[in-house]
Write an enzyme that holds these catalytic residues in place. Sequence first.
Site: not given
Length: 559
Positions: A282-284
Amino acid sequence: MKLTKTLKADVLVIGAGAAGLRAALAAAEAGSQVIVTNKGPVAKSGITLTAAGGMQAPFHPEDSSEQYFQDTVKCGYGLGDKALAKILADGACASVLDAERYGARFVRGADGNFSLGQFPGQSKPRNLFVKGGGIGLVAALAQACRKNENIIIVDDFFVTGLVKANSSGATRIAGAVGLNLKTGELTLIQATAVVMATGGCQWLWEVNDCPTDATGDGVVYAYRAGADLVDMEMVLFYPSVIVWPPSIKGAFVHYEFLAADVLDGNVYDKDGNAVLPKPLPVRDEAMRLMQQAISAGRGGPHGGLWWYVGDSPKGLAAVRTKLDIAQYNYIKSHGVDPSTAKIEVAPGAHYLMGGIHIAEQCQTTLQGLFATPECAGNFDGANRLAGSGITATQVFGARAGLYAHQWAAANQIADADTGSLEQETWRVARRIGKSQPAASNVRELRDRLRAAVQLYAGVNRDQAGLNRLAEIACEVQAAADSEQASEVTNYNLQLVDLLQLDVMCEVAQVVAGSALLRQESRGHHFRTDFPQQNDDNWLQHTLAIRTENGPRFSTKPVL
């Protein structure tokens, strides 16, 4: 400078991106007379125009709104208010169908069903692609607003602040003051209810993928009026914002497209090593892996890594077919072929997950003031699922407009408090001077602030750096206090720059203070001096409230 004009409406919507236009339609269709303001041309300015991924909604036969809700809570590391996350998930499909009703078009398969993509964090394929991206969506909503007789659109109108009502008891908002850039008229817009829909503050960071007007105006206007701000340390850093070549700097390329079932590319370091694992995180997680590689000296000459799909096993023809959309056609128009070029990218400010605190009816802590994402917070948590940004504008935009209408229908328009009105007009008038100012002073101060925000409140943060950011924000604010704009009637952009710099300084102070308060790492907030997630002490929101002595920080339980 004095007030020269007054307008009245049942509902005032500030901001004409996807959220503001949807709020205006909801209020107008319910029967309110609506004024929509935008500080640039409608459908030709604002953050929504940069959106390229589409919307997220559970149309897949094996998906459900409950699964979307669970994914949202999990992806947000438990920090999003569950009632708001449930509203987002439950309203997603209807918001897509509404967008189609207003003229937006979505990519569909040969069977007539929506084409669905599966991005990181989505347990089922849930991403729908809007034809034309954010531009296509806003164009459709703007056209629908122009056709509605209950809606008046006032563009090139720079709102300078909110005005409180002349009433006892709880603080109530009576409207807003703004500068009509076309005519130079300082105008009071009285409204029974106000919807704030001004987007985020990403332009404070040097590396970002947003337009220059993403300066946090609406967040600060609500804050100045007394509204609570929530989780302002939570800014989403998109992993692959372009830092080179300069012709396309500030655009982005989808890191999600690097997935094995899409284009099967990767982000590479200077030695040709792949930086991201498969399946994609995921993005983080992705932005932290990339920042670690950059910080370790594995990056390029411009501070980034290389996004590359030229070696995709899918083949050049398939890659070019997938990239034949507006986002990549824009890149190609600037002399870069994204299907074959190595494009230098780095994590950049992409989306404000914090913002004005709202409850289930999008009401803020001030009577008569409603807010909608992106300037509203407390439902995404510490990370946002891909595709939820545009969905939130439609779900909560419609909700904010409807409940603003209901408030307006149940209450009378209030007179503006004389003191509040005088304070707001003075704050603008004091910035006008007869002598020609040194415009470079404002640019230099702004550049200094943005460099500090990038350095001290970027992907990696610590106590010393955040304290220094707060100091620099105060220093810049003090230095800018004596600057004035020349006395220009039409399109006084010097004045706009000065007022926006004031806003940016306040946003930077609140971001620094909120990040200092949260002594843990969670999602997109990473403290190198507190690198672990701490659910025992920090599964709670940060709050910022403005006082005469500056921001006051506290916490609030996650609901």
